[in-house]
Design a protein around this motif. Structure first.
Motif, PDB file in Angstrom:
ATOM      1  N   CYS A 158       3.778   1.610  -1.348  1.00  0.00           N
ATOM      2  CA  CYS A 158       4.275   1.774  -2.717  1.00  0.00           C
ATOM      3  C   CYS A 158       3.181   2.296  -3.647  1.00  0.00           C
ATOM      4  O   CYS A 158       3.437   3.140  -4.526  1.00  0.00           O
ATOM      5  N   GLU A 159       1.960   1.805  -3.471  1.00  0.00           N
ATOM      6  CA  GLU A 159       0.835   2.297  -4.269  1.00  0.00           C
ATOM      7  C   GLU A 159       0.620   3.787  -4.028  1.00  0.00           C
ATOM      8  O   GLU A 159       0.400   4.561  -4.967  1.00  0.00           O
ATOM      9  N   GLN A 188       3.239   5.822  -5.794  1.00  0.00           N
ATOM     10  CA  GLN A 188       2.991   5.900  -7.234  1.00  0.00           C
ATOM     11  C   GLN A 188       1.914   6.939  -7.542  1.00  0.00           C
ATOM     12  O   GLN A 188       2.065   7.749  -8.465  1.00  0.00           O
ATOM     13  N   GLN A 232       0.823  -1.211   0.000  1.00  0.00           N
ATOM     14  CA  GLN A 232       0.000   0.000   0.000  1.00  0.00           C
ATOM     15  C   GLN A 232       0.856   1.259   0.000  1.00  0.00           C
ATOM     16  O   GLN A 232       0.519   2.248  -0.672  1.00  0.00           O
TER      17      GLN A 232
END
Length: 324
Positions: free
Chosen positions: A142-143, A146, A140
């Protein structure tokens, strides 16, 4: 129950004694540097705080779990600083600035691996749930990063999208810390979920406070250069709220040229001026208190004793107090 002074002592001792592999120095020195420059340690402190609601002493690998949370967070900061081209972190040069980007990437990678190695020391009965929570949270984060990078290329984002992004990038890891301590302590499932919600709301409040301080803070206490988000075109709570109020004026301000000290200062000054005129500085303070209230609603729903609920309240107050 474990009181705050014992938790503070455990935090100090844990990070004073934290060790990493010695060689190659070029890989592990940045890890020692990153941990050595300190920080608020809010995630390990929250982990030990929620653990201490159910236990009277530290055991079952909870100190390893607390260290894993801080090490993983530090890994994300190393990589974030590369992506943001940030030169200061906690008042000192960032890892990529002190060494180089390649070193920072690789050292960050091994820091992430090290966090899992430490988490694996949690007691076997709690380890499956702890690993699932930690791994889900890592994805999460990393999401969220992004989304944060994608937002930089957009002229504006909705407050709903922005809140989702900071929920992933920031709030989930703080929520993970709150739930992690409870899981390792063997707390009831409902308590674990309510503590996750408590941590999540605090995480949203914490990120809004961070956005506020990037513009209205003091670099000597904030530890980063003031106005960095404005120069980098980052979507923050302040910018998102300001765009809702006067999109035309804000688009003009954030499109001002940068690249020299004078141009940089001019953009920061103009955007800051507009924030004040539109009242988003005060709006941010209100929103921080709103999420603080949501956190305490979750804490109250657990049904803990007054003393234990007050412990969670004091922890929450310390995060909100950064913007007072």
């Amino acid at each position: 129950m474990i009181n705050e002074s014992v938790i503070e002592q455990a935090i100090d001792e844990l990070f004073a004694k934290l060790e990493f592999t010695s060689r190659p120095e070029g890989l592990y020195d940045p890890l020692r540097y990153m941990i050595g420059i300190g920080g608020k340690r809010i995630r390990p402190r929250l982990c030990l705080t929620t653990y201490g609601l159910y236990r009277d002493e530290f055991a079952d690998g909870v100190l390893d779990a607390a260290a894993a949370l801080e090490i993983f967070h530090s890994f994300t900061l190393i990589h974030d600083d590369i992506m943001d081209k940030a030169s200061l972190r906690r008042g000192v040069p960032t890892v990529w600035k002190k060494w180089d980007s390649n070193t920072a990437i690789l050292s960050g990678d091994v820091m992430s691996i090290d966090s899992y190695r430490r988490l694996a020391q949690v007691a076997p009965n709690a380890l499956p749930a702890a690993l699932k929570l930690f791994s889900d949270t890592a994805a999460q984060v990393c999401e969220g990063q992004q989304f944060d990078m994608e937002f930089e290329a957009l002229p504006k984002v909705s407050m709903e999208d922005y809140t989702e992004m900071i929920g992933l990038k920031t709030a989930c890891l703080i929520a993970c810390a709150a739930k992690m301590g409870a899981i390792v302590a063997g707390a009831p499932q409902n308590d674990c979920e309510l503590l996750y919600r408590y941590g999540y709301s605090l995480g949203i409040a914490f990120q809004i406070a961070d956005d506020y301080l990037d513009t209205f803070g003091d670099s000597r206490t904030f530890g980063k250069e003031i106005g960095g988000d404005i120069l980098n075109g980052k979507k923050t709570w302040l910018l998102t709220k300001a765009m809702e109020k006067d999109e035309t004026a804000m688009l003009g301000a954030i499109s001002m040229p940068v690249g020299t000290p004078g141009l940089n200062a001019a953009r920061i000054a103009k955007v800051t001026e507009l924030y004040r005129e539109l009242g988003v500085d005060e709006d941010a303070k209100y929103e921080i208190l709103h999420y603080h209230g949501k956190a305490m609603e979750s804490a109250a729903a657990i049904g803990l004793s007054r003393v234990k609920t007050e412990l969670l309240a004091r922890y929450a107050d310390k995060l909100v107090g950064r913007t007072r």
